[in-house]
Design a protein around this motif. Structure first.
Motif, PDB file in Angstrom:
ATOM      1  N   UNK A   1       0.646  -1.187   0.144  1.00 42.28           N
ATOM      2  CA  UNK A   1      -0.023  -0.165  -0.082  1.00 42.28           C
ATOM      3  C   UNK A   1       0.728   1.309  -0.135  1.00 42.28           C
ATOM      4  N   UNK A   2       2.097   1.203   0.178  1.00 41.85           N
ATOM      5  CA  UNK A   2       2.998   2.331   0.127  1.00 41.85           C
ATOM      6  C   UNK A   2       3.262   2.423  -1.420  1.00 41.85           C
ATOM      7  N   UNK A   3       3.131   1.730  -2.236  1.00 40.00           N
ATOM      8  CA  UNK A   3       3.128   1.612  -3.735  1.00 40.00           C
ATOM      9  C   UNK A   3       1.695   2.019  -4.159  1.00 40.00           C
ATOM     10  N   UNK A   4       0.442   1.544  -3.696  1.00 44.06           N
ATOM     11  CA  UNK A   4      -0.732   1.885  -4.233  1.00 44.06           C
ATOM     12  C   UNK A   4      -1.660   1.513  -3.011  1.00 44.06           C
ATOM     13  N   UNK A   5      -2.105   2.739  -2.440  1.00 44.47           N
ATOM     14  CA  UNK A   5      -2.877   2.562  -1.256  1.00 44.47           C
ATOM     15  C   UNK A   5      -4.092   1.775  -1.654  1.00 44.47           C
ATOM     16  N   UNK A   6      -4.552   1.545  -2.718  1.00 46.13           N
ATOM     17  CA  UNK A   6      -5.454   0.629  -2.888  1.00 46.13           C
ATOM     18  C   UNK A   6      -5.259  -1.093  -3.200  1.00 46.13           C
ATOM     19  N   UNK A   7      -4.039  -1.204  -3.014  1.00 49.12           N
ATOM     20  CA  UNK A   7      -3.976  -2.763  -3.061  1.00 49.12           C
ATOM     21  C   UNK A   7      -4.407  -3.316  -2.158  1.00 49.12           C
ATOM     22  N   UNK A   8      -4.674  -4.619  -2.489  1.00 43.10           N
ATOM     23  CA  UNK A   8      -5.367  -5.432  -1.455  1.00 43.10           C
ATOM     24  C   UNK A   8      -4.954  -6.605  -0.920  1.00 43.10           C
ATOM     25  N   UNK A   9      -4.910  -6.884   0.254  1.00 47.68           N
ATOM     26  CA  UNK A   9      -4.012  -7.967   0.819  1.00 47.68           C
ATOM     27  C   UNK A   9      -5.047  -8.977   1.472  1.00 47.68           C
ATOM     28  N   UNK A  10      -4.894 -10.178   1.568  1.00 45.20           N
ATOM     29  CA  UNK A  10      -5.607 -11.189   2.552  1.00 45.20           C
ATOM     30  C   UNK A  10      -4.602 -11.973   3.070  1.00 45.20           C
ATOM     31  N   UNK A  11      -4.546 -12.085   4.192  1.00 45.48           N
ATOM     32  CA  UNK A  11      -3.708 -12.536   5.175  1.00 45.48           C
ATOM     33  C   UNK A  11      -4.539 -13.959   5.489  1.00 45.48           C
ATOM     34  N   UNK A  12      -3.721 -15.156   5.602  1.00 46.18           N
ATOM     35  CA  UNK A  12      -4.408 -16.574   5.922  1.00 46.18           C
ATOM     36  C   UNK A  12      -3.395 -17.039   6.823  1.00 46.18           C
ATOM     37  N   UNK A  13      -4.080 -17.543   8.059  1.00 47.91           N
ATOM     38  CA  UNK A  13      -3.302 -18.545   8.842  1.00 47.91           C
ATOM     39  C   UNK A  13      -4.026 -19.425   9.600  1.00 47.91           C
ATOM     40  N   UNK A  14      -3.163 -20.609  10.031  1.00 47.57           N
ATOM     41  CA  UNK A  14      -4.162 -21.575  10.874  1.00 47.57           C
ATOM     42  C   UNK A  14      -4.176 -21.157  12.235  1.00 47.57           C
ATOM     43  N   UNK A  15      -3.085 -20.272  12.752  1.00 45.18           N
ATOM     44  CA  UNK A  15      -3.110 -20.160  14.289  1.00 45.18           C
ATOM     45  C   UNK A  15      -4.007 -18.833  14.574  1.00 45.18           C
TER      46      UNK A  15
END
Ligand SMILES: C[S@@+](CC[C@H](N)C(=O)[O-])C[C@H]1O[C@@H](n2cnc3c(N)ncnc32)[C@H](O)[C@@H]1O
Length: 287
Positions: free
Chosen positions: A102-116
């Motif tokens: 989001x430093x490059x593009x504030x509209x970038x989308x990110x999904x974090x996935x973790x089992x814990x």
């Protein structure tokens, strides 16, 4: 998952409700190696045993985070990727994927996935006011569940290029859990122009006997205490990229992947036991 805090199950330590602290967790042992504070006595015990085998393990953890930073910046700034799925994302630390993208593009989308579940607790607190980033609790071994998860689908359009980030996660799949088949299912779901980035514990075998010996000892310790951990050969790791085109410089020790002036590259033993690379899905994608 409740945000309330409950008395801990062991000693005087306290943890969020629903978090089991008597048993070590991969996410929290790694947090300790990175100098974080979200770990408990059971985690520190395993980490300290690992340090007996590999005193420079914190250096390897740091190299992994630096690799992640360079890769995400490359994908966002050079390859034009605007949506990221980070599986086995771990506890929030300095330089999280959404902060870099989001430093490059504030509209970038990110999904974090973790089992814990502890990742979900801390991730939600960090992301409370971020509409373009979310965290879901899921198991990498269930690719269809992750790819079709409604919270993921709200942010990720699989008809467009995706940056699939598999940092420090595939080595937590045992051989009998079909890690190659799992990786293939994710590759299949991606549009041309997508990229997959992998960092993975590496055993160099006879080429570097001292390193191979350390890798074998660490593998034994991890399996006895955490139930997972495979230091794979170069060929085994390369197989996870399938027919995607590896970007230069290929699969290398993490500090050798397009290092920047501020990156570290101490050549301790763990230098050779953690490898990484990035590959692009062929075809006429935008990125
Ligand atoms: C070593 S940490 C890596 C964190 C981060 N990706 C990085 O490279 O800095 C591995 C993470 O994978 C998660 N993990 C382990 N097994 C998993 C599984 N079956 N499905 C999803 N996440 C898993 C752990 O909880 C942990 O947070």
């Amino acid at each position: 998952m409740s945000d309330s805090w409950s008395p801990a199950e062991s000693g005087r330590e306290r943890a969020p409700a629903g978090i089991e602290i008597a048993k070590p967790s991969v996410a929290r042992v790694y947090d300790f190696m990175l100098g974080g504070k979200d770990n408990f006595a059971s985690d520190r015990k395993v980490a300290e045993m690992a340090l007996q085998i590999a005193p420079d393990a914190p250096e390897a953890a740091r190299a992994n985070r630096e690799f992640l930073r360079r890769v995400v910046r490359h994908l966002a700034a050079e390859a034009g990727i605007r949506q990221f799925v980070d599986i086995g994302s771990g506890l929030p630390t300095q330089g999280n994927v959404h902060e870099i993208a989001q430093e490059v593009d504030p509209a970038a989308r990110v999904v974090y996935v973790d089992i814990d579940p502890i990742v979900l607790v801390h991730g939600r607190a960090l992301l409370a006011r971020n509409d373009t980033t979310t965290v879901i609790q899921a198991d990498i071994r269930q690719p269809q569940e992750i790819v079709n998860h409604p919270d993921l689908r709200r942010l990720v359009d699989f008809s467009q290029p995706v940056g699939l980030l598999l940092f420090g996660i595939l080595h937590h799949l045992n051989d009998d859990e079909d890690p190659e088949g799992v990786a293939a299912q994710y590759r299949e779901a991606l549009a041309p122009g997508s990229h997959v980035a992998i960092s993975h514990f590496h055993n160099p075998g006879a080429a570097l006997p001292e390193v191979a010996e350390q890798a074998a000892a660490a593998e034994k310790l991890f399996n006895e205490n955490l139930g997972t951990g495979r230091w794979r050969t170069r060929e085994e790791i390369l197989a996870f990229f399938g027919d995607f085109e590896l970007l230069d410089p290929g699969l290398v020790p993490l500090p050798e992947w397009r290092p920047g002036p501020d990156d570290h590259a101490e050549q301790g033993i763990t230098y050779h036991t953690f490898a990484g690379g990035v590959a692009r899905k062929p075809g006429p994608g935008q990125a």
